[in-house]
Every structure is written in C-alpha cells, then in structure tokens.
Design a protein around this motif. Structure first.
Motif: not given
Length: 107
Positions: A42-61, A81-88
């Motif tokens: 969920p959007l509200i949880e994104l900043p706290t969960r993204l580094h634990h559950e997403l690979d910031v080097a992967a393409l995130t759609i 983008a603010e949290h380092g995901v380069a491919q969006i």
C-alpha cells in the motif's frame, strides 16, 4: 514509460532480468482483483517496506490501471525514485496514451 497490458507482455518477453509489478492500493482493493504477478505494498507503507521487499535495481512497474486518482500513481513513482529505484514504468492499461505520470523512461 506508460504501458498498456500488451506493452507489458512484450516487455516481459524481451527482458530476462528482474522486474516486478507493484500494486500500491490498499489490501482490500488488491484482494478484490489484481495483476497476477503483482506485489502489494500500500502507498502509505511504501517508504518503509520497499527496501525490504523490492529490488531497487529491478525494473519496477507501478500498476496504475486500477488507481482511482492519478495523484496516487504519481506519488508512488516519486517515492520509488526518492528511494533509489532507477527503472520505473507505469502500467496504465487503456489510459496509456494519457501521460498520467511524469517518469523517466525505464525502457
């Protein structure tokens, strides 16, 4: 990149590296229906969960096709983008012709 479902199919067939479809709707909305490969944060949880559950080097759609407000899509893109995901990219379904989100092309 603003993608349709067909664009996503072609992209997945082409890319052999890591990619993920991210659905930022609330859990109840996600449970009612979602893309079969989607991860729900969920959007509200994104900043706290993204580094634990997403690979910031992967393409995130970001699946924006079911979001009711375009601001939610833009907010998700900005937070990634603010949290380092380069491919969006944004999956906008039938609305792909409309530039719903201002993003740097990932493709």
């Amino acid at each position: 990149a603003n993608l349709t479902e067909r664009d996503l199919e072609r992209l997945v067939a082409r890319r052999k590296d890591k990619w993920v479809v991210l659905d930022v709707r609330e859990r109840t909305e996600f449970a009612a229906g979602h893309h079969p490969r989607a991860v729900n944060i969920p959007l509200i949880e994104l900043p706290t969960r993204l580094h634990h559950e997403l690979d910031v080097a992967a393409l995130t759609i970001v699946d924006c096709s079911a979001l009711t407000h375009e601001r939610a899509c833009q907010s998700a893109i900005n937070r990634l983008a603010e949290h380092g995901v380069a491919q969006i990219a944004a999956l906008n379904g039938d609305l792909a012709a409309i530039n719903m989100c201002r993003i740097t092309p990932a493709l």
